[in-house]
Enzyme design. Structure first.
Site, PDB file in Angstrom:
ATOM      1  N   LYS A 208       0.824  -1.208   0.000  1.00 31.66           N
ATOM      2  CA  LYS A 208       0.000   0.000   0.000  1.00 31.66           C
ATOM      3  C   LYS A 208       0.858   1.258   0.000  1.00 31.66           C
ATOM      4  O   LYS A 208       0.621   2.192  -0.762  1.00 31.66           O
ATOM      5  CB  LYS A 208      -0.929  -0.027   1.212  1.00 31.66           C
ATOM      6  N   GLU A 214       9.705  -5.900   4.325  1.00 31.74           N
ATOM      7  CA  GLU A 214       9.856  -7.234   3.744  1.00 31.74           C
ATOM      8  C   GLU A 214       9.574  -7.208   2.239  1.00 31.74           C
ATOM      9  O   GLU A 214      10.306  -7.798   1.440  1.00 31.74           O
ATOM     10  CB  GLU A 214       8.896  -8.219   4.436  1.00 31.74           C
ATOM     11  N   GLY A 265      -5.383  -3.895   5.288  1.00 30.25           N
ATOM     12  CA  GLY A 265      -4.667  -4.913   4.534  1.00 30.25           C
ATOM     13  C   GLY A 265      -5.355  -6.263   4.529  1.00 30.25           C
ATOM     14  O   GLY A 265      -5.429  -6.939   3.498  1.00 30.25           O
ATOM     15  N   ARG A 266      -5.867  -6.685   5.683  1.00 29.33           N
ATOM     16  CA  ARG A 266      -6.482  -8.007   5.767  1.00 29.33           C
ATOM     17  C   ARG A 266      -7.863  -8.048   5.125  1.00 29.33           C
ATOM     18  O   ARG A 266      -8.498  -9.104   5.077  1.00 29.33           O
ATOM     19  CB  ARG A 266      -6.536  -8.456   7.221  1.00 29.33           C
ATOM     20  N   GLU A 351      -5.496 -10.459  14.158  1.00 31.31           N
ATOM     21  CA  GLU A 351      -5.027  -9.086  13.988  1.00 31.31           C
ATOM     22  C   GLU A 351      -6.152  -8.092  14.247  1.00 31.31           C
ATOM     23  O   GLU A 351      -5.914  -6.972  14.699  1.00 31.31           O
ATOM     24  CB  GLU A 351      -4.451  -8.885  12.585  1.00 31.31           C
ATOM     25  N   HIS A 382      -4.874 -36.992  11.307  1.00 30.66           N
ATOM     26  CA  HIS A 382      -3.688 -37.804  11.620  1.00 30.66           C
ATOM     27  C   HIS A 382      -2.609 -36.980  12.305  1.00 30.66           C
ATOM     28  O   HIS A 382      -1.443 -37.376  12.339  1.00 30.66           O
ATOM     29  CB  HIS A 382      -3.155 -38.443  10.337  1.00 30.66           C
ATOM     30  N   LYS A 491       8.449  -3.912  14.331  1.00 31.05           N
ATOM     31  CA  LYS A 491       9.042  -3.293  13.144  1.00 31.05           C
ATOM     32  C   LYS A 491       9.999  -2.173  13.528  1.00 31.05           C
ATOM     33  O   LYS A 491      11.097  -2.035  12.980  1.00 31.05           O
ATOM     34  CB  LYS A 491       7.934  -2.719  12.248  1.00 31.05           C
TER      35      LYS A 491
END
Length: 521
Positions: A208, A214, A265-266, A351, A382, A491
């Site tokens: 954005k 990252e 963002g999410r 979040e 399993h 951060k």
């Protein structure tokens, strides 16, 4: 009562009534006895919503509890808060922003259904951007020279598009290979690059702000590889999904698609962040994806509480977290294409609602977000299902199944469906064994969500359902579900730590951090 002056859940009469109800019958409710006493329990605690059928009957609730939960929603103004969101009010108070991701999938206004004045301009911009983004997606789909598309992002710019691309693989074009890079750990990108050809790869840089550490670290490395391999046409091989057009231009990117500050963002895969999904499945399918979500939006906006599935799920989450004390929820999608859904829901809910203060900044006297975790069935059976059946913690499970298979392999799908139904049954009924080791206590709750088919529309509805369910529990707790300040501290500290790895300066650090830095050097 308005969206900004609503009582918190623990301050209204229904909260105390629920506490009494839990003490009287809720804590001891046995699902096996409830089904024996209520022949119509399945019908009473199940419902249809757009593209999704939900069976809530294997949850530890009865009619009296459910009615008190509806009272809790009314008394805390959940509907008022919901209506404020759809009206474009700035309910993200700590960032002074509206919360309008629903606009990203809202149909273009018509004469019969005009847009309200509050959202008219934003909706026009949304559709202009959507049209341009989908036109670009179709251009790439038609370009036989592009065989690989690499999405570089993190968080909401990675989890949603990755999950959706996998989920809708049956609708994807086989002529494009989709790749997703998010981790700043260079091993991820380094493993991918040798498999690419510089002349046939498109890189999508999804950030954005175009400053995410990252993402930009990976983007710079991708560009360096591109140039080292003889690539020169950055304009053809790079596109940006960002609002920072100037920074993208400085990077050498001329094709950009933006979005708005009211998109968290999410909640952004419905926007230009969904470009990799659109490239994979095409414009028409992407519009169906949006339409399915819009159908769930309308259900959430207009259905009465008693038939409103996102509200019922959000209320159930609060009942389990604050009265039963269940600290986690397991997500078990019985469809391999939904294997990244648990990771996506972790960000969406944890979040959003992993907060310890209310909207006024006051410390909360109760627990909020549970831990979400899970794995695709039948793999999970399993692995961790042993704990679900016989462990000391009770973990509500959310099963997700799809009635129709999109493959022709004989026998597989019936075996899969038999397993998911049997697991829900086994958690509830249990099995008595005098020896102990084979004793299953049962009475373990679960929710069962069923799609007739996994299509762009049904998948869109499923994800919108989860978004609104998170909204509901956050509204009940009185928290702001739309900021994420907890992401920031690490951060900031990383920016201090990184140069110290080079210099060796440990001045002012705690003993452990200083010791680790010295060890790493």
């Amino acid at each position: 009562m308005d969206a900004f002056h609503r009582p918190r859940c623990d301050t209204v009469p229904a909260w105390a009534q629920l506490q009494a109800q839990y003490a009287a019958t809720g804590a001891a409710l046995d699902l096996r006895q409830a089904f024996a006493a209520e022949p119509g329990r399945f019908a009473a605690f199940s419902q249809d919503a757009p593209y999704v059928f939900a069976d809530l009957s294997k949850n530890r609730i009865d009619a009296a509890t459910q009615n008190l939960l509806f009272d809790l929603a009314r008394q805390t103004g959940v509907e008022v808060h919901r209506d404020a969101m759809f009206a474009g009010a700035k309910i993200n108070t700590t960032e002074d922003r509206a919360v309008m991701h629903f606009l990203l999938r809202k149909s273009a206004p018509t004469q019969a259904a005009p847009a309200s004045a509050a959202i008219k301009n934003e909706l026009a911009e949304v559709h202009a951007t959507l049209d341009a983004m989908l036109a670009f997606a179709e251009t790439i789909r038609a370009d036989s020279g592009i065989t690989d598309v690499v999405n570089i992002g993190i968080g909401g710019s990675d989890l949603g598009p990755l999950m959706a691309t996998l989920a809708l693989d049956a609708f994807a074009t086989p002529s494009k290979r989709m790749h997703f890079v998010s981790n700043v750990d260079g091993h991820e990108l380094a493993a991918l690059l040798p498999r690419l050809q510089v002349g046939s790869t498109l890189f999508l840089i999804a950030s954005k702000t175009f400053t995410t550490t990252e993402t930009m670290t990976n983007a710079r490395s991708a560009k360096a590889w591109f140039e080292a391999q003889g690539g020169t046409d950055t304009a053809r091989h790079f596109a940006a999904l960002t609002t920072n057009v100037a920074a993208a231009k400085d990077f050498g990117i001329s094709t950009t698609f933006g979005f708005w500050d009211w998109v968290g963002g999410r909640y952004s895969m419905w926007s230009a962040i969904g470009l990799p999904v659109a490239i994979a499945i095409g414009a028409a399918n992407f519009r169906d994806f949006l339409a399915g979500a819009e159908a769930m939006d309308e259900h959430f906006r207009s259905a009465p509480l008693e038939q409103n599935l996102p509200i019922r799920l959000g209320l159930l989450d609060v009942w389990y977290r604050n009265f039963h004390g269940f600290s986690s929820r397991s997500i078990a999608p019985y469809h391999s294409a939904l294997r990244r859904l648990p990771a996506y829901l972790q960000q969406l809910e944890m979040e959003s609602n992993g907060k310890q203060v209310d909207m006024q900044g006051q410390a909360l006297p109760f627990d909020t977000c549970p831990v979400l975790w899970g794995e695709a069935g039948t793999n999970g059976q399993h692995a961790y299902f042993q704990m679900l059946h016989q462990g000391t913690d009770v973990v509500p499970v959310e099963f997700i199944a799809v009635k129709k298979a999109r493959h022709s392999l004989a026998g597989h799908h019936n075996t899969l469906l038999a397993n998911v139904v049997a697991q829900a049954q086994a958690l509830m009924v249990g099995k008595v064994d005098a020896g102990g080791h084979r004793n299953f206590p049962g009475n373990r709750p679960s929710t069962f969500l069923l799609l007739d088919d996994l299509t762009p529309a049904s998948f869109g509805a499923l994800i919108a359902l989860q978004e609104h369910r998170v909204f509901v529990s956050g509204a009940l707790w009185g928290i702001n579900s739309f900021d994420q300040w907890g992401v920031e501290l690490g951060k900031v500290l990383a920016k201090d730590i990184e140069p110290r790895l080079q210099s060796g300066d440990v001045t002012g650090l705690d003993g452990s951090t200083a010791g680790l830095l010295n060890r790493l050097r």
